[in-house]
Design a protein around this motif. Structure first.
Motif, PDB file in Angstrom:
ATOM      1  N   ILE A 249       0.853  -1.188   0.000  1.00 42.49           N
ATOM      2  CA  ILE A 249       0.000   0.000   0.000  1.00 42.49           C
ATOM      3  C   ILE A 249       0.888   1.236   0.000  1.00 42.49           C
ATOM      4  O   ILE A 249       1.846   1.328   0.772  1.00 42.49           O
ATOM      5  CB  ILE A 249      -0.955  -0.006   1.222  1.00 42.49           C
ATOM      6  N   SER A 250       0.592   2.141  -0.895  1.00 38.71           N
ATOM      7  CA  SER A 250       1.281   3.425  -0.972  1.00 38.71           C
ATOM      8  C   SER A 250       0.447   4.344  -1.847  1.00 38.71           C
ATOM      9  O   SER A 250      -0.437   3.895  -2.595  1.00 38.71           O
ATOM     10  CB  SER A 250       2.697   3.279  -1.544  1.00 38.71           C
ATOM     11  N   THR A 251       0.731   5.639  -1.760  1.00 40.29           N
ATOM     12  CA  THR A 251       0.001   6.597  -2.594  1.00 40.29           C
ATOM     13  C   THR A 251       0.273   6.349  -4.069  1.00 40.29           C
ATOM     14  O   THR A 251      -0.630   6.405  -4.906  1.00 40.29           O
ATOM     15  CB  THR A 251       0.396   8.023  -2.209  1.00 40.29           C
ATOM     16  N   SER A 252       1.533   6.044  -4.397  1.00 41.32           N
ATOM     17  CA  SER A 252       1.876   5.758  -5.801  1.00 41.32           C
ATOM     18  C   SER A 252       1.152   4.521  -6.302  1.00 41.32           C
ATOM     19  O   SER A 252       0.720   4.470  -7.462  1.00 41.32           O
ATOM     20  CB  SER A 252       3.391   5.573  -5.940  1.00 41.32           C
ATOM     21  N   ASP A 253       0.989   3.518  -5.439  1.00 39.38           N
ATOM     22  CA  ASP A 253       0.284   2.296  -5.832  1.00 39.38           C
ATOM     23  C   ASP A 253      -1.194   2.579  -6.087  1.00 39.38           C
ATOM     24  O   ASP A 253      -1.785   2.057  -7.034  1.00 39.38           O
ATOM     25  CB  ASP A 253       0.441   1.238  -4.743  1.00 39.38           C
ATOM     26  N   LEU A 254      -1.816   3.416  -5.253  1.00 39.57           N
ATOM     27  CA  LEU A 254      -3.228   3.764  -5.460  1.00 39.57           C
ATOM     28  C   LEU A 254      -3.422   4.525  -6.769  1.00 39.57           C
ATOM     29  O   LEU A 254      -4.382   4.263  -7.511  1.00 39.57           O
ATOM     30  CB  LEU A 254      -3.729   4.609  -4.285  1.00 39.57           C
ATOM     31  N   LEU A 259      -4.952   4.641 -12.740  1.00 43.88           N
ATOM     32  CA  LEU A 259      -4.520   4.805 -14.128  1.00 43.88           C
ATOM     33  C   LEU A 259      -4.661   3.506 -14.918  1.00 43.88           C
ATOM     34  O   LEU A 259      -4.950   3.523 -16.117  1.00 43.88           O
ATOM     35  CB  LEU A 259      -3.067   5.287 -14.165  1.00 43.88           C
ATOM     36  N   LYS A 260      -4.470   2.386 -14.259  1.00 47.87           N
ATOM     37  CA  LYS A 260      -4.570   1.086 -14.932  1.00 47.87           C
ATOM     38  C   LYS A 260      -5.985   0.849 -15.447  1.00 47.87           C
ATOM     39  O   LYS A 260      -6.178   0.326 -16.546  1.00 47.87           O
ATOM     40  CB  LYS A 260      -4.152  -0.028 -13.969  1.00 47.87           C
ATOM     41  N   ASP A 261      -6.981   1.218 -14.665  1.00 53.55           N
ATOM     42  CA  ASP A 261      -8.394   1.045 -15.040  1.00 53.55           C
ATOM     43  C   ASP A 261      -9.028   2.398 -15.346  1.00 53.55           C
ATOM     44  O   ASP A 261     -10.171   2.681 -14.945  1.00 53.55           O
ATOM     45  CB  ASP A 261      -9.159   0.335 -13.920  1.00 53.55           C
ATOM     46  N   TYR A 262      -8.285   3.238 -16.057  1.00 51.78           N
ATOM     47  CA  TYR A 262      -8.724   4.614 -16.321  1.00 51.78           C
ATOM     48  C   TYR A 262     -10.078   4.653 -17.017  1.00 51.78           C
ATOM     49  O   TYR A 262     -10.987   5.377 -16.610  1.00 51.78           O
ATOM     50  CB  TYR A 262      -7.659   5.315 -17.172  1.00 51.78           C
ATOM     51  N   ASN A 263     -10.243   3.854 -18.072  1.00 54.27           N
ATOM     52  CA  ASN A 263     -11.487   3.886 -18.839  1.00 54.27           C
ATOM     53  C   ASN A 263     -12.690   3.485 -17.985  1.00 54.27           C
ATOM     54  O   ASN A 263     -13.778   4.068 -18.106  1.00 54.27           O
ATOM     55  CB  ASN A 263     -11.388   2.967 -20.056  1.00 54.27           C
TER      56      ASN A 263
END
Length: 386
Positions: A249-254, A259-263
């Protein structure tokens, strides 16, 4: 003698009819799918007449066929009866994905026991700093460790401003006021220091009467650009308390997950009433996502209907032994789904093409109007000169 022979033949015919009726009663299914009882009974009567005419199916062959069907059912246990339409990308269907592991539960850290003398003493002032963007339980656990460093601890938490963070680290999701307020609602925090410095100095420690600085042991570069550790002098003075980071868990991971599921998140917010301007999405992107969303829902409905049809056909096959008929229905449904997939792809491509043509036409009309205005302006200017 002739009357006795006639009576004997009549008795044999009667016994034969009773045996045939008993056989038909045993083979008649007890429960059939609604709306198809009459058709199935007619098919079974025709099958019985064929069996009486040909008498080619023996008991041993029926038992062998039943055992083969039982083996096929054992092999296909747990799968949908109707097979999905063949895919050109893979020869065999992919195995079902395993369920995700259950979330890890973190037990509260042990708190040092304070005796009466420790309680009477002045609390130890511990300082922890950071950005704390998208405040999550990893932040909370690091602050918990800092709070429980001593039996009697007063925890001060410094949070950097937007200007410093954007300069040295990058843009944040939450602004500084939201990050300050998130820290105030954490039960481990006693005081929040706003606009905290990027590099800790001795003057800052003396100003806030800080006894120890708590942070993870990773080196963090200062603002000089030479790669010096921000907490080097605190570590050298023996005033550094190490905390452990929380894996996974981290802010960068969130941010990476979003971004991975942006659509999907854009479609989610569009469905909730946000406009494309709110989301910073172009007109073409908005229409494309809306078409994809409708097609996805339609495919999901078709998949659910396919599963229901498969269950009904499986019930019919088990009740009436109509294996050939079910195999034909399987091929029909598979062919329909294959054509449906092709139609969805064709419809999606056609809609995208129409949207692009419409935008191109609007752009050409705008350019034409701009050129006309420019030409009219030049003509008017030339008239005024003359």
């Amino acid at each position: 003698m002739e009357w006795e022979a006639i009576d004997h033949r009549e008795q044999e015919d009667k016994n034969e009819n009773e045996n045939e009726n008993e056989m038909m009663t045993r083979r008649r299914p007890k429960k059939l799918v609604s709306g198809s009882d009459q058709t199935l009974e007619e098919d079974e009567n025709e099958e019985e007449e064929d069996q009486r005419g040909s008498s080619t199916t023996t008991t041993d062959e029926q038992e062998q066929r039943h055992s083969e069907l039982q083996e096929d059912e054992d092999d296909d246990a747990g799968e949908t009866f109707i097979s999905p339409p063949p895919s050109s990308s893979s020869a065999s269907p992919s195995p079902p994905s395993s369920p995700p592991p259950p979330p890890k539960r973190y037990a509260p850290l042990p708190c040092p026991v304070a005796d009466d003398a420790t309680r009477l003493k002045k609390p130890v002032r511990v300082y922890a700093d950071g950005i704390y963007d998208l405040f999550h339980f990893g932040h909370a656990r690091s602050l918990e460790q800092a709070k429980k460093s001593f039996p009697n601890t007063y925890l001060l938490v410094g949070c950097c401003s937007d200007a410093l963070t954007n300069k040295y680290k990058g843009k944040t999701v939450m602004n500084e006021a939201e990050r300050y307020e998130s820290l105030r609602h954490c039960k481990w925090v006693d005081e929040v220091i706003e606009d905290a410095p990027w590099v800790i100095t001795n003057e800052f420690l003396d100003e806030h009467q800080i006894d120890y600085v708590a942070h993870d042991s990773l080196p963090y570069a200062d603002a000089s650009g030479t790669g010096n550790d921000v907490y080097a002098f605190v570590k050298a003075a023996g005033k550094f308390k190490e905390t452990k980071r929380t894996d996974g868990i981290s802010t960068s991971d969130l941010i990476m997950r979003i971004l991975k599921d942006y659509n999907q998140y854009v479609m989610r917010n569009l469905a909730r009433g946000y406009t494309r301007k709110d989301l910073g999405v172009s007109y073409v992107k908005e229409k494309q996502l809306q078409v994809n969303m409708r097609i996805t829902k339609l495919r999901q409905k078709v998949k659910e209907q396919q599963e229901r049809v498969g269950q009904r056909l499986n019930t019919v096959a088990n009740a009436a032994d109509l294996i050939d008929w079910v195999e034909n229905a399987d091929r029909w449904v598979s062919g329909f789904l294959e054509k449906f997939e092709e139609g969805c792809h064709f419809m999606e491509s056609a809609i995208k093409s129409q949207i692009q043509k419409g935008l191109l036409m609007q752009q050409n009309q705008f350019i034409l109007r701009s050129n006309n205005k420019l030409m009219n302006g030049r003509v008017e200017a030339s008239r005024q000169i003359h």
